[in-house]
Write an enzyme that holds these catalytic residues in place. Structure first.
Site, mmCIF file in Angstrom:
data_model
loop_
_atom_site.group_PDB
_atom_site.id
_atom_site.type_symbol
_atom_site.label_atom_id
_atom_site.label_comp_id
_atom_site.label_asym_id
_atom_site.label_seq_id
_atom_site.Cartn_x
_atom_site.Cartn_y
_atom_site.Cartn_z
ATOM 1 N N ILE A 149 0.739 -1.168 -0.127
ATOM 2 C CA ILE A 149 -0.138 -0.034 -0.109
ATOM 3 C C ILE A 149 1.007 1.137 -0.010
ATOM 4 O O ILE A 149 1.497 1.391 1.069
ATOM 5 C CB ILE A 149 -0.967 -0.003 1.196
ATOM 6 C CG1 ILE A 149 -1.967 -1.064 1.070
ATOM 7 C CG2 ILE A 149 -1.699 1.174 1.415
ATOM 8 C CD1 ILE A 149 -2.795 -1.319 2.431
ATOM 9 N N PRO A 150 1.239 1.932 -1.286
ATOM 10 C CA PRO A 150 2.343 2.835 -1.313
ATOM 11 C C PRO A 150 2.142 4.121 -0.822
ATOM 12 O O PRO A 150 2.101 5.086 -1.599
ATOM 13 C CB PRO A 150 2.344 2.723 -2.901
ATOM 14 C CG PRO A 150 0.840 2.849 -3.367
ATOM 15 C CD PRO A 150 0.147 1.663 -2.204
ATOM 16 N N CYS A 151 2.355 4.146 0.685
ATOM 17 C CA CYS A 151 2.078 5.473 1.521
ATOM 18 C C CYS A 151 3.329 6.230 1.106
ATOM 19 O O CYS A 151 3.079 7.342 1.204
ATOM 20 C CB CYS A 151 2.077 5.113 2.789
ATOM 21 S SG CYS A 151 3.294 4.078 3.555
ATOM 22 N N HIS A 152 4.462 5.863 0.412
ATOM 23 C CA HIS A 152 5.541 6.656 0.128
ATOM 24 C C HIS A 152 5.237 7.574 -0.874
ATOM 25 O O HIS A 152 5.918 8.573 -1.348
ATOM 26 C CB HIS A 152 6.688 5.982 -0.594
ATOM 27 C CG HIS A 152 6.477 4.945 -1.484
ATOM 28 N ND1 HIS A 152 5.831 3.776 -1.452
ATOM 29 C CD2 HIS A 152 6.873 4.947 -2.722
ATOM 30 C CE1 HIS A 152 5.731 3.124 -2.367
ATOM 31 N NE2 HIS A 152 6.317 3.890 -3.479
ATOM 32 N N ARG A 153 3.814 7.389 -1.620
ATOM 33 C CA ARG A 153 3.642 8.367 -2.821
ATOM 34 C C ARG A 153 2.800 9.206 -2.335
ATOM 35 O O ARG A 153 2.166 10.265 -3.341
ATOM 36 C CB ARG A 153 2.814 7.473 -3.745
ATOM 37 C CG ARG A 153 3.544 6.325 -4.574
ATOM 38 C CD ARG A 153 2.866 5.363 -5.397
ATOM 39 N NE ARG A 153 3.519 4.278 -5.765
ATOM 40 C CZ ARG A 153 3.106 3.151 -6.124
ATOM 41 N NH1 ARG A 153 1.792 3.140 -6.420
ATOM 42 N NH2 ARG A 153 3.957 2.216 -6.562
#
Length: 166
Positions: free
Chosen positions: A127-131
């Site tokens: 779940i790409p929270c770095h985005r």
């Protein structure tokens, strides 16, 4: 029952956690809210969801995968789950602001709450929270550390100069 394995990534060691059938955690060693291995957890590198997660993460790190197919089972409040579902819609190589994330999660004007939920994301990278970035595009708030966030975004954008700086 929780099953776990450890894997080495280009950005440090990771703890990968699963239930019987689904992935429920991916954490960088030392990241904020890292759960540590529970006393009742079983180390089982052959557990099917862990094998799939390790393979998909290796493909992601190798530049061969842009989305994940492993079945997920994140645990959180209804608000957190809504925010994490909204994060999952952010495409590979793209970023959105916390304001936009709050809007997508159905809570416009709740950027800070969306940011807090983002920080509790138990499935980093998958779940790409770095985005998710600040309103001015700045890199803010990543439980795995801002250097990792910068490196992940640079890898997704395939910007070699930023990768070497990270």
């Amino acid at each position: 029952m929780r099953y776990y394995d450890l894997l080495e990534s280009p950005y440090g060691r990771m703890l990968v956690v699963a239930t019987e059938m689904r992935l429920c955690g991916v954490y960088f060693e030392g990241q904020k809210y890292h759960p540590g291995v529970g006393a009742q957890w079983r180390h089982d590198p052959r557990h099917a969801p862990l094998q799939q997660a390790r393979r998909e993460l290796a493909e992601y790190f190798g530049g061969e995968r842009t989305r994940f197919d492993v079945a997920l089972a994140p645990e959180g409040t209804p608000f957190q789950l809504g925010v994490w579902r909204a994060i999952a819609t952010v495409a590979f190589g793209e970023t959105i602001t916390y304001n936009e994330l709050a809007r997508r999660a159905g809570a416009p004007g709740s950027a800070r709450a969306a940011g807090a939920a983002t920080g509790r994301n138990p499935l980093t990278i998958v779940i790409p929270c770095h985005r998710i970035v600040g309103s001015d595009g700045s890199l803010t708030g990543y439980a795995g550390g801002l250097e990792r966030k910068r490196a992940l975004l640079a890898a997704e954008a395939r910007i070699p100069a930023l990768l070497s700086a990270a």
